[in-house]
Design a protein around this motif. Structure first.
Motif, PDB file in Angstrom:
ATOM      1  N   GLU A 108     -16.632 -16.175 -12.108  1.00 28.76           N
ATOM      2  CA  GLU A 108     -15.339 -16.839 -11.990  1.00 28.76           C
ATOM      3  C   GLU A 108     -15.378 -17.970 -10.948  1.00 28.76           C
ATOM      4  N   ASP A 109     -14.930 -19.152 -11.346  1.00 26.87           N
ATOM      5  CA  ASP A 109     -14.843 -20.284 -10.429  1.00 26.87           C
ATOM      6  C   ASP A 109     -13.488 -20.368  -9.737  1.00 26.87           C
ATOM      7  N   ASP A 110     -12.461 -19.829 -10.370  1.00 27.79           N
ATOM      8  CA  ASP A 110     -11.125 -19.881  -9.798  1.00 27.79           C
ATOM      9  C   ASP A 110     -11.014 -18.875  -8.646  1.00 27.79           C
ATOM     10  N   PRO A 111     -10.703 -19.309  -7.418  1.00 28.23           N
ATOM     11  CA  PRO A 111     -10.693 -18.401  -6.264  1.00 28.23           C
ATOM     12  C   PRO A 111      -9.706 -17.246  -6.394  1.00 28.23           C
ATOM     13  N   ASP A 112      -8.505 -17.508  -6.933  1.00 23.08           N
ATOM     14  CA  ASP A 112      -7.530 -16.425  -7.080  1.00 23.08           C
ATOM     15  C   ASP A 112      -8.065 -15.335  -8.001  1.00 23.08           C
ATOM     16  N   SER A 113      -8.608 -15.738  -9.140  1.00 20.05           N
ATOM     17  CA  SER A 113      -9.146 -14.775 -10.098  1.00 20.05           C
ATOM     18  C   SER A 113     -10.351 -14.045  -9.509  1.00 20.05           C
ATOM     19  N   ARG A 114     -11.203 -14.787  -8.837  1.00 22.76           N
ATOM     20  CA  ARG A 114     -12.392 -14.172  -8.226  1.00 22.76           C
ATOM     21  C   ARG A 114     -11.990 -13.100  -7.222  1.00 22.76           C
ATOM     22  N   PHE A 115     -10.964 -13.403  -6.425  1.00 22.38           N
ATOM     23  CA  PHE A 115     -10.478 -12.430  -5.441  1.00 22.38           C
ATOM     24  C   PHE A 115      -9.969 -11.163  -6.130  1.00 22.38           C
ATOM     25  N   ILE A 116      -9.169 -11.327  -7.177  1.00 19.75           N
ATOM     26  CA  ILE A 116      -8.607 -10.161  -7.874  1.00 19.75           C
ATOM     27  C   ILE A 116      -9.713  -9.303  -8.476  1.00 19.75           C
ATOM     28  N   ARG A 175      -4.412 -20.948   0.481  1.00 16.84           N
ATOM     29  CA  ARG A 175      -5.821 -21.273   0.194  1.00 16.84           C
ATOM     30  C   ARG A 175      -6.764 -20.734   1.268  1.00 16.84           C
ATOM     31  N   GLU A 176      -6.365 -20.818   2.530  1.00 16.94           N
ATOM     32  CA  GLU A 176      -7.246 -20.335   3.593  1.00 16.94           C
ATOM     33  C   GLU A 176      -7.442 -18.830   3.490  1.00 16.94           C
ATOM     34  N   GLN A 177      -6.361 -18.100   3.240  1.00 14.67           N
ATOM     35  CA  GLN A 177      -6.474 -16.644   3.119  1.00 14.67           C
ATOM     36  C   GLN A 177      -7.355 -16.256   1.941  1.00 14.67           C
ATOM     37  N   ILE A 178      -7.129 -16.899   0.805  1.00 12.20           N
ATOM     38  CA  ILE A 178      -7.936 -16.614  -0.379  1.00 12.20           C
ATOM     39  C   ILE A 178      -9.402 -16.902  -0.106  1.00 12.20           C
ATOM     40  N   ARG A 179      -9.676 -18.050   0.488  1.00  6.14           N
ATOM     41  CA  ARG A 179     -11.058 -18.438   0.788  1.00  6.14           C
ATOM     42  C   ARG A 179     -11.744 -17.402   1.667  1.00  6.14           C
ATOM     43  N   ASP A 180     -11.079 -16.996   2.755  1.00  5.81           N
ATOM     44  CA  ASP A 180     -11.695 -16.050   3.682  1.00  5.81           C
ATOM     45  C   ASP A 180     -11.869 -14.678   3.041  1.00  5.81           C
ATOM     46  N   CYS A 181     -10.879 -14.252   2.252  1.00  7.16           N
ATOM     47  CA  CYS A 181     -10.974 -12.936   1.612  1.00  7.16           C
ATOM     48  C   CYS A 181     -12.078 -12.918   0.552  1.00  7.16           C
ATOM     49  N   VAL A 182     -12.216 -13.993  -0.201  1.00  7.58           N
ATOM     50  CA  VAL A 182     -13.287 -14.063  -1.193  1.00  7.58           C
ATOM     51  C   VAL A 182     -14.647 -14.056  -0.500  1.00  7.58           C
ATOM     52  N   THR A 183     -14.758 -14.764   0.602  1.00  7.66           N
ATOM     53  CA  THR A 183     -16.011 -14.796   1.366  1.00  7.66           C
ATOM     54  C   THR A 183     -16.414 -13.401   1.816  1.00  7.66           C
ATOM     55  N   ILE A 184     -15.461 -12.670   2.385  1.00  4.38           N
ATOM     56  CA  ILE A 184     -15.753 -11.331   2.904  1.00  4.38           C
ATOM     57  C   ILE A 184     -16.014 -10.352   1.765  1.00  4.38           C
ATOM     58  N   MET A 185     -15.129 -10.325   0.767  1.00  5.80           N
ATOM     59  CA  MET A 185     -15.271  -9.367  -0.326  1.00  5.80           C
ATOM     60  C   MET A 185     -16.506  -9.646  -1.170  1.00  5.80           C
ATOM     61  N   GLY A 186     -16.892 -10.918  -1.266  1.00  7.42           N
ATOM     62  CA  GLY A 186     -18.061 -11.269  -2.055  1.00  7.42           C
ATOM     63  C   GLY A 186     -19.350 -10.683  -1.520  1.00  7.42           C
ATOM     64  N   GLU A 187     -19.380 -10.362  -0.235  1.00  7.08           N
ATOM     65  CA  GLU A 187     -20.540  -9.700   0.361  1.00  7.08           C
ATOM     66  C   GLU A 187     -20.302  -8.205   0.546  1.00  7.08           C
ATOM     67  N   LEU A 188     -19.056  -7.835   0.841  1.00  3.35           N
ATOM     68  CA  LEU A 188     -18.759  -6.431   1.110  1.00  3.35           C
ATOM     69  C   LEU A 188     -18.913  -5.564  -0.139  1.00  3.35           C
ATOM     70  N   VAL A 189     -18.394  -6.032  -1.272  1.00  2.69           N
ATOM     71  CA  VAL A 189     -18.427  -5.222  -2.493  1.00  2.69           C
ATOM     72  C   VAL A 189     -19.855  -4.878  -2.922  1.00  2.69           C
ATOM     73  N   PRO A 190     -20.779  -5.858  -3.000  1.00  2.00           N
ATOM     74  CA  PRO A 190     -22.159  -5.490  -3.348  1.00  2.00           C
ATOM     75  C   PRO A 190     -22.789  -4.541  -2.340  1.00  2.00           C
ATOM     76  N   ALA A 191     -22.468  -4.709  -1.056  1.00  2.00           N
ATOM     77  CA  ALA A 191     -23.019  -3.810  -0.039  1.00  2.00           C
ATOM     78  C   ALA A 191     -22.524  -2.387  -0.249  1.00  2.00           C
ATOM     79  N   VAL A 192     -21.237  -2.221  -0.562  1.00  2.00           N
ATOM     80  CA  VAL A 192     -20.667  -0.895  -0.808  1.00  2.00           C
ATOM     81  C   VAL A 192     -21.353  -0.232  -1.996  1.00  2.00           C
ATOM     82  N   ILE A 193     -21.514  -0.980  -3.083  1.00  2.00           N
ATOM     83  CA  ILE A 193     -22.154  -0.425  -4.281  1.00  2.00           C
ATOM     84  C   ILE A 193     -23.591  -0.007  -3.970  1.00  2.00           C
ATOM     85  N   GLU A 194     -24.304  -0.845  -3.241  1.00  2.00           N
ATOM     86  CA  GLU A 194     -25.706  -0.548  -2.935  1.00  2.00           C
ATOM     87  C   GLU A 194     -25.835   0.673  -2.033  1.00  2.00           C
ATOM     88  N   ILE A 195     -24.959   0.804  -1.058  1.00  2.00           N
ATOM     89  CA  ILE A 195     -24.992   1.985  -0.178  1.00  2.00           C
ATOM     90  C   ILE A 195     -24.752   3.252  -0.989  1.00  2.00           C
TER      91      ILE A 195
END
Length: 220
Positions: free
Chosen positions: A40-48, A179-199
């Motif tokens: 997903e390229d759209d930040p809102d959709s990516r976050f959801i 936009r700032e909140q979405i950007r920061d949340c996507v940044t954090i979740m984009g790394e956190l979610v794969p880490a959670v799955i891998e753990i």
């Protein structure tokens, strides 16, 4: 765009026959939504989609009436993840990779539930300001103590507030206001979610609990 999915999916396919059913369902579901998020390229959709992936891994009902930082089951899940994280992936995300995005998010009143309670008339300005300062104090204490699991609970509570705004129609798509909140949340979740799955995949023998919400198939 990040592509954690391909690596994790290849591992899941190689290992899934050895997973207990509850872990297999959680990982299968979480990976499916991570895959969608990473397309997903759209930040809102990516976050959801990232939030759905995280919730699929957690696989327990989240009560909107309580902040995530106050829910015992959610805190226990984060603590378990941190205790099992032999590779220190969560520590790296919090203390090395994205501390700037996390600090900005914690200082942002627009992802604090009390601010929106004030906007709806459920709190006075003084009440929400006091609760915001108390929350910042708790976050600063977790930061100074380098308490990863506690800080993650606070961060995810803020991210959950943004999730509620989007899911419940309290925000406009592609709004310049968030936009700032979405950007920061996507940044954090984009790394956190794969880490959670891998753990979770690293510890298949751990009792993760009933995945609930049965699916028709776990193939793929």
């Amino acid at each position: 765009m990040d592509n954690h999915y391909q690596k994790l999916k290849a591992r899941q396919r190689a290992e899934r026959d050895s997973y207990p059913d509850n872990l297999g369902l959680r990982v299968h579901r979480a990976l499916s939504w991570l895959h969608r998020a990473e397309q997903e390229d759209d930040p809102d959709s990516r976050f959801i989609f990232l939030w759905i992936a995280f919730n699929a891994a957690y696989a327990t009902e989240i009560d909107d009436r309580q902040g995530l930082s106050e829910q015992a089951s959610f805190n226990a899940f984060l603590r378990k993840l941190h205790d099992l994280d032999q590779g220190k992936r969560l520590d790296r995300i919090v203390w090395s990779a994205y501390p700037g995005a996390i600090r900005i998010l914690l200082d942002n009143p627009y992802v604090f539930a009390g601010f929106w309670d004030y906007q709806k008339g459920n709190q006075t300005e003084e009440q929400w300001q006091q609760s915001f300062q108390a929350a910042k104090k708790a976050a600063n204490y977790a930061l100074s103590a380098q308490d990863t699991h506690k800080l993650l609970a606070i961060v995810l509570a803020r991210i959950y507030t943004l999730r509620n705004q989007l899911i419940h129609g309290g925000a406009t798509w592609a709004s310049s206001v968030n936009r700032e909140q979405i950007r920061d949340c996507v940044t954090i979740m984009g790394e956190l979610v794969p880490a959670v799955i891998e753990i979770m995949m690293d510890s298949p023998g751990t009792l993760w609990g009933d995945a609930s919400y049965p699916v028709i198939s776990v193939a793929g």
